[in-house]
Design a protein around this motif. Structure first.
Motif, PDB file in Angstrom:
ATOM      1  N   VAL A  30      44.476 -50.887  16.632  1.00 22.26           N
ATOM      2  CA  VAL A  30      43.375 -50.526  17.525  1.00 22.26           C
ATOM      3  C   VAL A  30      43.721 -50.905  18.967  1.00 22.26           C
ATOM      4  O   VAL A  30      43.505 -50.124  19.894  1.00 22.26           O
ATOM      5  CB  VAL A  30      42.057 -51.201  17.066  1.00 22.26           C
ATOM      6  CG1 VAL A  30      40.986 -51.104  18.126  1.00 22.26           C
ATOM      7  CG2 VAL A  30      41.579 -50.578  15.771  1.00 22.26           C
ATOM      8  N   VAL A  36      38.634 -47.915  18.830  1.00 19.02           N
ATOM      9  CA  VAL A  36      37.525 -48.757  18.387  1.00 19.02           C
ATOM     10  C   VAL A  36      37.692 -48.998  16.898  1.00 19.02           C
ATOM     11  O   VAL A  36      37.977 -48.059  16.140  1.00 19.02           O
ATOM     12  CB  VAL A  36      36.170 -48.058  18.652  1.00 19.02           C
ATOM     13  CG1 VAL A  36      35.021 -48.860  18.084  1.00 19.02           C
ATOM     14  CG2 VAL A  36      35.981 -47.821  20.138  1.00 19.02           C
ATOM     15  N   VAL A  38      36.190 -49.420  13.431  1.00 18.95           N
ATOM     16  CA  VAL A  38      34.954 -49.068  12.735  1.00 18.95           C
ATOM     17  C   VAL A  38      35.042 -49.644  11.328  1.00 18.95           C
ATOM     18  O   VAL A  38      35.941 -49.289  10.568  1.00 18.95           O
ATOM     19  CB  VAL A  38      34.750 -47.537  12.682  1.00 18.95           C
ATOM     20  CG1 VAL A  38      33.472 -47.192  11.933  1.00 18.95           C
ATOM     21  CG2 VAL A  38      34.729 -46.957  14.084  1.00 18.95           C
ATOM     22  N   ARG A  45      34.287 -57.604  11.387  1.00 23.61           N
ATOM     23  CA  ARG A  45      33.621 -57.272  12.653  1.00 23.61           C
ATOM     24  C   ARG A  45      33.495 -58.495  13.541  1.00 23.61           C
ATOM     25  O   ARG A  45      33.783 -58.447  14.737  1.00 23.61           O
ATOM     26  CB  ARG A  45      32.221 -56.700  12.403  1.00 23.61           C
ATOM     27  CG  ARG A  45      32.192 -55.259  12.034  1.00 23.61           C
ATOM     28  CD  ARG A  45      30.803 -54.643  12.136  1.00 23.61           C
ATOM     29  NE  ARG A  45      29.714 -55.464  11.648  1.00 23.61           N
ATOM     30  CZ  ARG A  45      29.258 -55.441  10.389  1.00 23.61           C
ATOM     31  NH1 ARG A  45      29.799 -54.647   9.494  1.00 23.61           N
ATOM     32  NH2 ARG A  45      28.248 -56.192  10.038  1.00 23.61           N
ATOM     33  N   VAL A  52      38.910 -56.662  20.134  1.00 26.47           N
ATOM     34  CA  VAL A  52      38.812 -55.214  20.336  1.00 26.47           C
ATOM     35  C   VAL A  52      37.356 -54.769  20.191  1.00 26.47           C
ATOM     36  O   VAL A  52      36.541 -55.480  19.605  1.00 26.47           O
ATOM     37  CB  VAL A  52      39.690 -54.439  19.316  1.00 26.47           C
ATOM     38  CG1 VAL A  52      41.157 -54.745  19.499  1.00 26.47           C
ATOM     39  CG2 VAL A  52      39.252 -54.708  17.896  1.00 26.47           C
ATOM     40  N   PRO A  53      37.028 -53.571  20.693  1.00 28.52           N
ATOM     41  CA  PRO A  53      35.681 -53.044  20.469  1.00 28.52           C
ATOM     42  C   PRO A  53      35.481 -52.756  18.979  1.00 28.52           C
ATOM     43  O   PRO A  53      36.373 -52.219  18.326  1.00 28.52           O
ATOM     44  CB  PRO A  53      35.652 -51.740  21.263  1.00 28.52           C
ATOM     45  CG  PRO A  53      36.880 -51.713  22.091  1.00 28.52           C
ATOM     46  CD  PRO A  53      37.843 -52.689  21.512  1.00 28.52           C
ATOM     47  N   VAL A  54      34.326 -53.128  18.454  1.00 28.55           N
ATOM     48  CA  VAL A  54      34.038 -52.972  17.028  1.00 28.55           C
ATOM     49  C   VAL A  54      32.679 -52.296  16.864  1.00 28.55           C
ATOM     50  O   VAL A  54      31.733 -52.620  17.580  1.00 28.55           O
ATOM     51  CB  VAL A  54      34.030 -54.342  16.315  1.00 28.55           C
ATOM     52  CG1 VAL A  54      33.730 -54.185  14.835  1.00 28.55           C
ATOM     53  CG2 VAL A  54      35.349 -55.069  16.503  1.00 28.55           C
ATOM     54  N   ARG A  55      32.595 -51.383  15.928  1.00 24.96           N
ATOM     55  CA  ARG A  55      31.339 -50.693  15.623  1.00 24.96           C
ATOM     56  C   ARG A  55      31.174 -50.579  14.113  1.00 24.96           C
ATOM     57  O   ARG A  55      32.149 -50.567  13.378  1.00 24.96           O
ATOM     58  CB  ARG A  55      31.333 -49.261  16.187  1.00 24.96           C
ATOM     59  CG  ARG A  55      31.563 -49.141  17.662  1.00 24.96           C
ATOM     60  CD  ARG A  55      30.308 -49.511  18.449  1.00 24.96           C
ATOM     61  NE  ARG A  55      30.532 -49.338  19.865  1.00 24.96           N
ATOM     62  CZ  ARG A  55      31.028 -50.272  20.676  1.00 24.96           C
ATOM     63  NH1 ARG A  55      31.371 -51.440  20.197  1.00 24.96           N
ATOM     64  NH2 ARG A  55      31.181 -50.031  21.957  1.00 24.96           N
ATOM     65  N   ALA A  60      29.145 -45.721  15.324  1.00 27.72           N
ATOM     66  CA  ALA A  60      30.279 -44.899  15.743  1.00 27.72           C
ATOM     67  C   ALA A  60      29.942 -43.417  15.606  1.00 27.72           C
ATOM     68  O   ALA A  60      30.277 -42.609  16.475  1.00 27.72           O
ATOM     69  CB  ALA A  60      31.514 -45.241  14.919  1.00 27.72           C
ATOM     70  N   ASN A  63      27.442 -42.435  18.370  1.00 23.42           N
ATOM     71  CA  ASN A  63      28.146 -42.355  19.644  1.00 23.42           C
ATOM     72  C   ASN A  63      29.017 -41.104  19.706  1.00 23.42           C
ATOM     73  O   ASN A  63      29.072 -40.436  20.731  1.00 23.42           O
ATOM     74  CB  ASN A  63      28.990 -43.612  19.854  1.00 23.42           C
ATOM     75  CG  ASN A  63      29.538 -43.699  21.257  1.00 23.42           C
ATOM     76  OD1 ASN A  63      28.884 -43.300  22.200  1.00 23.42           O
ATOM     77  ND2 ASN A  63      30.733 -44.219  21.377  1.00 23.42           N
TER      78      ASN A  63
END
Length: 70
Positions: A30, A36, A38, A45, A52-55, A60, A63
């Motif tokens: 990532v 991102v 996911v 998470r 890192v960005p986490v969703r 996700a 978005n």
């Protein structure tokens, strides 16, 4: 993320952030691609969010829908 560089990056992430080995590989990928992460896994998470960005999948998906033009 082939070869020694990727392996070293994942090992460093594992040691520094106390992630499981497989989770560290996901985080390294990532990071490399500016993506991102996911995931539904709460532990993953929580640990990965510092790096890192986490969703979660629902966020996700929502978005991603905002970028779709019909």
């Amino acid at each position: 993320m082939r070869g020694e560089r990727g392996e070293n990056k994942a090992a460093a992430i594992t040691a520094r952030h106390r992630l499981r080995g497989s989770d560290a590989i996901y985080v390294a990928v990532v990071q490399r691609f500016g993506a991102v992460l996911v995931t539904l896994e709460a532990e993953q998470r929580f640990s990965a969010a510092a790096i890192v960005p986490v969703r979660i999948p629902e966020d996700a998906y929502t978005n991603a829908q905002s970028f779709v033009q019909y």
